[in-house]
Design a protein around this motif. Structure first.
Motif, mmCIF file in Angstrom:
data_model
loop_
_atom_site.group_PDB
_atom_site.id
_atom_site.type_symbol
_atom_site.label_atom_id
_atom_site.label_comp_id
_atom_site.label_asym_id
_atom_site.label_seq_id
_atom_site.Cartn_x
_atom_site.Cartn_y
_atom_site.Cartn_z
ATOM 1 N N ARG A 181 -10.601 6.699 3.669
ATOM 2 C CA ARG A 181 -10.830 6.499 5.103
ATOM 3 C C ARG A 181 -10.436 7.757 5.852
ATOM 4 N NH1 ARG A 181 -13.909 3.091 7.993
ATOM 5 N NH2 ARG A 181 -13.609 3.796 10.101
ATOM 6 N N THR A 182 -11.315 8.235 6.731
ATOM 7 C CA THR A 182 -11.009 9.382 7.575
ATOM 8 C C THR A 182 -10.508 8.874 8.916
ATOM 9 O OG1 THR A 182 -12.767 10.646 6.493
ATOM 10 C CG2 THR A 182 -11.916 11.519 8.569
ATOM 11 N N LEU A 183 -9.315 9.332 9.304
ATOM 12 C CA LEU A 183 -8.728 8.957 10.583
ATOM 13 C C LEU A 183 -8.942 10.073 11.599
ATOM 14 C CD1 LEU A 183 -5.326 7.469 9.331
ATOM 15 C CD2 LEU A 183 -7.451 6.243 9.816
ATOM 16 N N ALA A 184 -8.644 9.784 12.852
ATOM 17 C CA ALA A 184 -8.742 10.787 13.905
ATOM 18 C C ALA A 184 -7.854 11.974 13.549
ATOM 19 C CB ALA A 184 -8.313 10.190 15.240
ATOM 20 N N GLY A 185 -8.270 13.163 13.963
ATOM 21 C CA GLY A 185 -7.499 14.363 13.667
ATOM 22 C C GLY A 185 -7.831 14.934 12.305
ATOM 23 N N GLY A 186 -8.864 14.423 11.643
ATOM 24 C CA GLY A 186 -9.273 14.968 10.351
ATOM 25 C C GLY A 186 -8.369 14.595 9.199
ATOM 26 N N ILE A 187 -7.606 13.515 9.332
ATOM 27 C CA ILE A 187 -6.738 13.076 8.239
ATOM 28 C C ILE A 187 -7.530 12.142 7.333
ATOM 29 C CG2 ILE A 187 -4.653 11.808 7.610
ATOM 30 C CD1 ILE A 187 -3.458 12.758 10.255
ATOM 31 N N VAL A 188 -7.670 12.545 6.090
ATOM 32 C CA VAL A 188 -8.402 11.758 5.107
ATOM 33 C C VAL A 188 -7.383 11.028 4.237
ATOM 34 C CG1 VAL A 188 -10.054 11.806 3.217
ATOM 35 C CG2 VAL A 188 -10.283 13.427 5.113
ATOM 36 N N VAL A 189 -7.448 9.716 4.276
ATOM 37 C CA VAL A 189 -6.504 8.885 3.534
ATOM 38 C C VAL A 189 -7.183 8.369 2.275
ATOM 39 C CG1 VAL A 189 -5.046 6.818 3.593
ATOM 40 C CG2 VAL A 189 -5.349 8.184 5.670
ATOM 41 N N TYR A 190 -6.602 8.714 1.123
ATOM 42 C CA TYR A 190 -7.048 8.172 -0.156
ATOM 43 C C TYR A 190 -6.143 6.991 -0.474
ATOM 44 C CZ TYR A 190 -9.868 12.346 -0.657
ATOM 45 O OH TYR A 190 -10.804 13.337 -0.462
ATOM 46 N N MET A 191 -6.739 5.819 -0.592
ATOM 47 C CA MET A 191 -5.979 4.582 -0.801
ATOM 48 C C MET A 191 -6.055 4.151 -2.264
ATOM 49 S SD MET A 191 -7.489 2.474 2.440
ATOM 50 C CE MET A 191 -9.164 3.009 2.057
ATOM 51 N N PHE A 192 -4.914 3.884 -2.827
ATOM 52 C CA PHE A 192 -4.823 3.383 -4.198
ATOM 53 C C PHE A 192 -4.179 1.997 -4.143
ATOM 54 C CE2 PHE A 192 -5.172 7.889 -4.566
ATOM 55 C CZ PHE A 192 -5.813 8.134 -5.771
ATOM 56 N N GLY A 193 -4.956 0.964 -4.424
ATOM 57 C CA GLY A 193 -4.427 -0.393 -4.454
ATOM 58 C C GLY A 193 -3.845 -0.683 -5.821
ATOM 59 N N ALA A 194 -2.572 -1.036 -5.854
ATOM 60 C CA ALA A 194 -1.861 -1.272 -7.113
ATOM 61 C C ALA A 194 -1.995 -2.728 -7.544
ATOM 62 C CB ALA A 194 -0.385 -0.921 -6.947
ATOM 63 N N PRO A 195 -1.923 -2.981 -8.838
ATOM 64 C CA PRO A 195 -1.877 -4.377 -9.292
ATOM 65 C C PRO A 195 -0.572 -5.026 -8.836
ATOM 66 C CG PRO A 195 -1.728 -2.853 -11.168
ATOM 67 C CD PRO A 195 -1.877 -2.028 -9.939
ATOM 68 N N GLY A 196 -0.588 -6.346 -8.688
ATOM 69 C CA GLY A 196 0.577 -7.017 -8.121
ATOM 70 C C GLY A 196 1.534 -7.644 -9.106
ATOM 71 N N GLN A 197 1.151 -7.728 -10.373
ATOM 72 C CA GLN A 197 2.020 -8.387 -11.339
ATOM 73 C C GLN A 197 3.186 -7.480 -11.740
ATOM 74 O OE1 GLN A 197 -1.290 -8.127 -11.367
ATOM 75 N NE2 GLN A 197 -2.250 -9.680 -12.644
ATOM 76 N N PRO A 198 4.383 -8.040 -11.872
ATOM 77 C CA PRO A 198 5.550 -7.248 -12.269
ATOM 78 C C PRO A 198 5.368 -6.479 -13.576
ATOM 79 C CG PRO A 198 6.250 -9.402 -11.503
ATOM 80 C CD PRO A 198 4.744 -9.436 -11.571
ATOM 81 N N ARG A 199 4.542 -6.993 -14.481
ATOM 82 C CA ARG A 199 4.356 -6.319 -15.777
ATOM 83 C C ARG A 199 3.666 -4.960 -15.638
ATOM 84 N NH1 ARG A 199 -1.005 -8.274 -18.006
ATOM 85 N NH2 ARG A 199 -1.745 -9.812 -16.490
ATOM 86 N N PHE A 200 3.100 -4.662 -14.466
ATOM 87 C CA PHE A 200 2.447 -3.376 -14.241
ATOM 88 C C PHE A 200 3.358 -2.359 -13.537
ATOM 89 C CE2 PHE A 200 -1.410 -6.161 -14.408
ATOM 90 C CZ PHE A 200 -1.991 -5.566 -15.521
ATOM 91 N N ALA A 201 4.660 -2.609 -13.480
ATOM 92 C CA ALA A 201 5.585 -1.748 -12.733
ATOM 93 C C ALA A 201 5.528 -0.285 -13.176
ATOM 94 C CB ALA A 201 7.012 -2.281 -12.842
ATOM 95 N N ASP A 202 5.428 -0.027 -14.477
ATOM 96 C CA ASP A 202 5.378 1.366 -14.941
ATOM 97 C C ASP A 202 4.109 2.067 -14.466
ATOM 98 O OD1 ASP A 202 7.833 1.298 -16.191
ATOM 99 O OD2 ASP A 202 7.015 0.726 -18.145
ATOM 100 N N MET A 203 2.992 1.361 -14.463
ATOM 101 C CA MET A 203 1.755 1.951 -13.970
ATOM 102 C C MET A 203 1.842 2.209 -12.462
ATOM 103 S SD MET A 203 -2.191 0.814 -14.510
ATOM 104 C CE MET A 203 -2.071 -0.706 -13.619
#
Length: 197
Positions: free
Chosen positions: A77-99
């Motif tokens: 998503r590109t925000l005002a001021g030319g800031i480009v946000v790269y979003m990484f959605g993480a898995p929610g299960q506790p077993r993925f904590a290391d990832m």
């Protein structure tokens, strides 16, 4: 290449500033939904159907949930001021904590989605961000019929310091969900940085 929705790839503006943020929270809190709602490009999703084996390991938030993120979601998503946000959605299960710890490398900070029906389920996400020394924003995802608590009650339940932003959003609605990105970027970058970069 054909796209299934109105989003089309486009080039980034010259002189833009790129930042990485990670969207965290409990299993089924709306992380994939937020990334999909906000992304200006067709998001990458790594969802798979829940299996009986997974159901024995994971604490399912609802019987209606039939898929889960198995690696990450990705959007931009590109925000005002030319800031480009790269979003990484993480898995929610506790077993993925290391990832999730790996996803936090190089991140500006994180957005922790919270469902007020299960406030305690976000503690691990907050802990991972604090362990990594990253700033974060708490975004209450307003689910239908979920209890609504005053901000002081939520801050107390989350042991949330006064300097951490807490906002309410609807992860399904682009303009509402985008507020979580804006809150994090404003919290971390000074106005001078936002204008210069």
């Amino acid at each position: 290449m054909a796209f299934s929705d109105s989003r089309r790839p486009h080039y980034l503006p010259p002189g833009s500033t790129s930042v990485k943020i990670v969207v965290l929270g409990a299993f089924g809190v709306g992380k994939t939904t937020l990334v999909e709602a906000v992304s200006e490009i067709l998001p990458l999703r790594t969802e798979e159907r829940l299996t009986r084996a997974g159901q024995m390991v994971d604490d399912l938030p609802t019987a209606a949930k039939t898929t889960t993120t198995v690696a990450m979601d990705f959007g931009r998503r590109t925000l005002a001021g030319g800031i480009v946000v790269y979003m990484f959605g993480a898995p929610g299960q506790p077993r993925f904590a290391d990832m999730i710890r790996s996803l936090l490398n190089g991140a500006l900070g994180g957005i922790v989605l919270v469902d007020t029906r299960h406030v305690d389920a976000c503690y691990e996400s907050i802990g991972l961000l604090e362990e990594a020394g990253l700033p974060y924003v708490i975004a209450i995802n307003d689910f239908p019929q979920a209890p609504v608590y005053p901000e002081p009650v939520l801050r107390d339940a989350l042991s949330l310091p006064d300097d951490r932003p807490l906002i309410r959003i609807d992860a399904r609605a682009r303009e509402s969900a985008k507020l979580s990105l804006i809150a994090l970027v404003k919290d971390v970058l000074s106005p001078k940085e936002i204008q210069v970069r």
